[in-house]
Design an enzyme around this catalytic site. Sequence first.
Site: not given
Length: 397
Positions: A85, A216
């Site tokens: 990420c 999330c």
Amino acid sequence: MSFSQKPVHVAGIGMIPFTKPGASEPYHVMGARAAKLALEDAGVDYSLVQQAFVGYVYGDSTSGQAAVYGVGLTGIPVINVNNNCSTGSTALFLARQAVASGMIDCAIALGFEQMTPGALKGAYTDRPSPMERFAHAMDAHQGTDPNAPRAAQFFGGAGADYIKKYGVSPDTLGRISVKARQHAARNPLAVFRQELTLEEIMSSPTVYGPLTRYQCCPPTCGAAAAIVCSPEFARKHNLNTDVVIAAQAMTTDTVSTFDSDDMCKVVGYDMTVSAAEQVYEAAGVGPEDIKVVELHDCFTANELITYEGLGLTPEGTAEKFILDGDNTYGGRVVTNPSGGLLSKGHPLGATGLAQCYELVSQLRGNADKRQVEGARFGLQHNLGLGGACVVTLYQKV
């Protein structure tokens, strides 16, 4: 490791609207679009770019070339980057480093991702996972839930540890999502622009531990890019020199990640602390000088602990920081004015460069309804499990 070689300007930025999986163009089209926008913003012809650093997580080798070939065929080196990420900011780190070292004068950092619906999954099942050591640490600490997404177990576990340690209300995490949606409502490039109430967020389905669905980040498709150059190149070509990368650091895991029996450390808290300290020291500034931050809020729990990891508030005080409104407009530091990963979206390879886009826009004074007034510095935090953390400090000059 941080570097403080010659200054590097962010001369151009480009970003396309983020979308849900299935609604985007192919990755190479998205990447070429973002690159062209950055070149146009800089006022630079692609023929003057000397190296390209292209980040993506889900894609075949040389996907970077497929994207930049849509911009031009100039024969320059194209370096493909995959650092989970933190991929986008890793591409930026490498581009800045190449310019700062004096090897080249102008580079492009580009990131894109064409994702599929659902939770993140590894691409290979016939070999050891790079997350194996992290999974063992998590399992030893809290066990493993075969029915919950693995990333949510990591960060949900960190949130649960923090709540237990400091007696924080789970609603505090939900307030981070409320803020993210409020900010994203002002961002035309964000994927989720509809505001949500705290009740809606907390009553959404539980994913793991204290995390509900609206806490999330969503799988997202998108692309973003930045043109970085030396001061000499900027002067020669009459480019925008409003923003400079004042300091930047990249860190990876140490022994504490695996030996501390603390999920906050398993998900990169110590990497964040180390990178932030290096950046502050190199730039000669402190957290008190920062008015706008783009940090890696893949889950609300990570935003909570990252307030402290970046030194924005002392350890154990993140709940007060949130309840006092010090993380938004009218408070001490506006965090994720873009809406962050939670609401702007999280196309893995593009995220770090989307953060760059937002902070450069802020320091230029071009952030429209999201503008943070009086900001001279913008702090970026981009984290990848597995692991890497990149912290970047931008300065208005």
